[in-house]
Write an enzyme that holds these catalytic residues in place. Sequence first.
Site, mmCIF file in Angstrom:
data_model
loop_
_atom_site.group_PDB
_atom_site.id
_atom_site.type_symbol
_atom_site.label_atom_id
_atom_site.label_comp_id
_atom_site.label_asym_id
_atom_site.label_seq_id
_atom_site.Cartn_x
_atom_site.Cartn_y
_atom_site.Cartn_z
ATOM 1 N N LYS A 22 3.777 22.392 87.622
ATOM 2 C CA LYS A 22 3.484 23.494 86.691
ATOM 3 C C LYS A 22 1.976 23.621 86.510
ATOM 4 O O LYS A 22 1.420 24.724 86.575
ATOM 5 C CB LYS A 22 4.137 23.230 85.344
ATOM 6 C CG LYS A 22 3.645 24.138 84.222
ATOM 7 C CD LYS A 22 4.313 23.862 82.891
ATOM 8 C CE LYS A 22 3.681 22.743 82.132
ATOM 9 N NZ LYS A 22 2.431 23.064 81.430
ATOM 10 N N ASN A 23 1.287 22.483 86.329
ATOM 11 C CA ASN A 23 -0.134 22.532 85.978
ATOM 12 C C ASN A 23 -1.061 22.724 87.163
ATOM 13 O O ASN A 23 -2.278 22.729 86.996
ATOM 14 C CB ASN A 23 -0.520 21.282 85.173
ATOM 15 C CG ASN A 23 0.114 21.300 83.795
ATOM 16 O OD1 ASN A 23 0.680 22.322 83.379
ATOM 17 N ND2 ASN A 23 0.071 20.187 83.101
ATOM 18 N N CYS A 116 -1.311 24.634 69.108
ATOM 19 C CA CYS A 116 0.133 24.450 69.292
ATOM 20 C C CYS A 116 0.490 23.160 68.546
ATOM 21 O O CYS A 116 -0.337 22.557 67.859
ATOM 22 C CB CYS A 116 0.477 24.354 70.778
ATOM 23 S SG CYS A 116 -0.261 22.919 71.548
ATOM 24 N N ARG A 121 -6.376 22.784 70.015
ATOM 25 C CA ARG A 121 -6.653 23.351 71.334
ATOM 26 C C ARG A 121 -7.847 24.321 71.326
ATOM 27 O O ARG A 121 -7.725 25.482 71.709
ATOM 28 C CB ARG A 121 -5.410 24.037 71.909
ATOM 29 C CG ARG A 121 -4.115 23.254 71.850
ATOM 30 C CD ARG A 121 -4.087 21.979 72.648
ATOM 31 N NE ARG A 121 -4.101 22.165 74.068
ATOM 32 C CZ ARG A 121 -3.020 22.333 74.827
ATOM 33 N NH1 ARG A 121 -1.844 22.447 74.259
ATOM 34 N NH2 ARG A 121 -3.120 22.436 76.146
ATOM 35 N N ASP A 306 0.408 13.474 78.953
ATOM 36 C CA ASP A 306 1.669 14.218 79.156
ATOM 37 C C ASP A 306 2.858 13.310 79.416
ATOM 38 O O ASP A 306 3.984 13.800 79.501
ATOM 39 C CB ASP A 306 1.520 15.219 80.312
ATOM 40 C CG ASP A 306 0.570 16.342 79.952
ATOM 41 O OD1 ASP A 306 0.148 17.075 80.869
ATOM 42 O OD2 ASP A 306 0.221 16.463 78.767
ATOM 43 N N ARG A 398 9.845 25.174 79.489
ATOM 44 C CA ARG A 398 8.496 25.611 79.877
ATOM 45 C C ARG A 398 7.982 24.827 81.075
ATOM 46 O O ARG A 398 7.191 25.328 81.862
ATOM 47 C CB ARG A 398 7.525 25.452 78.701
ATOM 48 C CG ARG A 398 7.806 26.374 77.528
ATOM 49 C CD ARG A 398 6.750 26.238 76.474
ATOM 50 N NE ARG A 398 5.433 26.365 77.101
ATOM 51 C CZ ARG A 398 4.300 26.023 76.499
ATOM 52 N NH1 ARG A 398 4.319 25.540 75.267
ATOM 53 N NH2 ARG A 398 3.151 26.164 77.114
HETATM 54 C C1 EPZ Z 1 -4.245 20.670 80.506
HETATM 55 O O1 EPZ Z 1 -4.443 21.336 79.267
HETATM 56 C C2 EPZ Z 1 -2.738 20.632 80.725
HETATM 57 N N1 EPZ Z 1 -2.215 21.996 80.770
HETATM 58 C C3 EPZ Z 1 -2.069 19.857 79.580
HETATM 59 O O2 EPZ Z 1 -0.676 19.767 79.880
HETATM 60 C C4 EPZ Z 1 -2.651 18.437 79.561
HETATM 61 O O3 EPZ Z 1 -2.086 17.723 78.469
HETATM 62 C C5 EPZ Z 1 -4.176 18.514 79.391
HETATM 63 O O4 EPZ Z 1 -4.743 19.325 80.463
HETATM 64 C C6 EPZ Z 1 -4.822 17.145 79.437
HETATM 65 O O5 EPZ Z 1 -4.521 16.518 80.637
HETATM 66 C C7 EPZ Z 1 -2.359 22.717 81.913
HETATM 67 O O6 EPZ Z 1 -2.943 22.272 82.884
HETATM 68 C C8 EPZ Z 1 -1.758 24.086 81.908
HETATM 69 P P1 EPZ Z 1 -7.991 19.891 78.199
HETATM 70 P P2 EPZ Z 1 -5.949 21.774 78.813
HETATM 71 O O7 EPZ Z 1 -8.889 21.052 78.143
HETATM 72 O O8 EPZ Z 1 -6.744 22.177 79.976
HETATM 73 C C9 EPZ Z 1 -10.029 19.280 73.948
HETATM 74 C C10 EPZ Z 1 1.640 19.936 79.468
HETATM 75 O O9 EPZ Z 1 2.417 19.312 78.719
HETATM 76 N N2 EPZ Z 1 -10.767 20.510 74.272
HETATM 77 O O10 EPZ Z 1 -8.198 18.858 79.263
HETATM 78 O O11 EPZ Z 1 -5.810 22.712 77.673
HETATM 79 C C11 EPZ Z 1 -8.538 19.552 73.727
HETATM 80 O O12 EPZ Z 1 -8.306 19.973 72.386
HETATM 81 C C12 EPZ Z 1 0.273 20.370 78.962
HETATM 82 O O13 EPZ Z 1 1.904 20.263 80.664
HETATM 83 C C13 EPZ Z 1 -11.771 20.931 73.399
HETATM 84 O O14 EPZ Z 1 -12.041 20.294 72.388
HETATM 85 O O15 EPZ Z 1 -6.476 20.364 78.257
HETATM 86 C C14 EPZ Z 1 -7.923 18.218 74.032
HETATM 87 O O16 EPZ Z 1 -8.049 17.398 72.892
HETATM 88 C C15 EPZ Z 1 0.035 19.958 77.512
HETATM 89 N N3 EPZ Z 1 -12.438 22.074 73.699
HETATM 90 C C16 EPZ Z 1 -8.796 17.667 75.158
HETATM 91 O O17 EPZ Z 1 -10.037 18.406 75.092
HETATM 92 C C17 EPZ Z 1 -12.159 22.815 74.829
HETATM 93 O O18 EPZ Z 1 -12.821 23.848 75.046
HETATM 94 C C18 EPZ Z 1 -8.199 17.849 76.546
HETATM 95 O O19 EPZ Z 1 -7.988 19.217 76.737
HETATM 96 C C19 EPZ Z 1 -11.132 22.374 75.688
HETATM 97 C C20 EPZ Z 1 -10.443 21.209 75.398
#
Ligand code: EPZ
Length: 418
Positions: A22-23, A116, A121, A306, A398
Amino acid sequence: MSKLYIIGGNKLNGEITIPSAKNTLLPILASCILVDGEVKINNFTNYRDCIIMTNILSSLGAKIKYEGSAVIIDCRNINEWTITTELAKELRSSFFTLGAVLGRIGLAKVAYPGGCNIGARPVNIHLKALRDLGVSIIERHGYIYCNADGIKANTIHLDFPSVGATENIMMASCVINGTTIISNCAKEPEIEDLQNFLNSCGANISGAGTDTITIVGVGHLLHSTEYTCISDRIIAGTYAIATACTGGSVKLKDANSQHLIALTNVLKNAGVNIVENKKSLHISADKRLVSVPHISTMPYPCFPTDLQSQILVMQAISNGNSVISENIFESRFKVVPELKKMGAVILVKNNVAYISGVECLYGAEVYATDLRAGASLVIAGLVANGYTTVNNVEYIDRGYLKIEEDLSKLGADIKRID
Ligand code: EPZ
């Protein structure tokens, strides 16, 4: 709202093929916006999130058609650059289209994706990186207005290795002139898959999988391609944990063991038998598992957030006490109250779960609060005495395609009630 009805106690045995990730599908679908021609993704999996992403592409003007397990996307008529609040609410990762829309059209109006159940996020890292690329950004009335007239290659340092921010910058910079370098980037396998996809369309990107990615911009849109995505390491990990918890023996075909080293290390320490081949992973357990003292979620290649909810269930029924620290999301223990209804002994304080393993769980009526929490409740139902009803199955759909069919194939007593 659908429910899953599970009668616990069956061991999982047999083999299952792991579908595409998915990701990896989500950013690759978004990056089709950069392609001046047709893209064929051979192993598309119609997870609910991926269907929504194709609907978003259609709303921007793309043509989508399906051929068996393949999806064909043609973005040549893309004429819209707005991601509305409704679309952003339906799919947070619609935000991953921002970089591609800017690369193709130069303008974008994207609603804040919002939080969420696992966390706020924010998108500050995305926006800082795009501003470092020279994109002018105004945030107003719940929307982010971007103008890429002044976009130019640059060296960008991410304050945190955000997966989505890394992907947005790769997409925005690969079609402009000049060389962009992203340091402290995410290293997940899905980043490497996006790099390989974009390069198959004529981009020139290297370094994915390390903490520095170099994008030599080609100065024009990309060309058609046919591509096969990597398998879903989180689905593979979910089924590996479920097999271990039920004391079964399952072969995970198409699972990439290189993508799951952090998990397989934990499973081996817990007493699980693992046989790793190039294109499969065989999991088996024949006795009660031993608690792994401390698991800490961190960016790849460390233990993935995850799989945290799922491994929590394994720790909850293992022999001993253990600790799980969640270091990626600020509220990813929402499944704990549901597991406690089933007899788990878990205390959560300051994003750390303290677990005392119990001999068995008891079936109950439980409610999924997010995608991976839902999967963990299914695992808990598989091992519980009696029957369990898991509500809010839409969350699970999802990121798992008919989880009940996969698990039934492996011997679980599980059915969906719509
Ligand atoms: C990706 O989300 C994945 N989703 C998530 O999978 C996964 O948990 C996450 O990466 C971490 O590995 C997809 O790829 C579609 P991040 P993403 O930006 O890109 C903070 C699932 O269950 N952050 O790496 O949104 C954020 O709040 C989903 O399949 C900021 O603070 O994750 C988090 O604490 C859930 N500011 C951390 O960084 C930003 O601008 C990691 O987020 C962006 C992120």
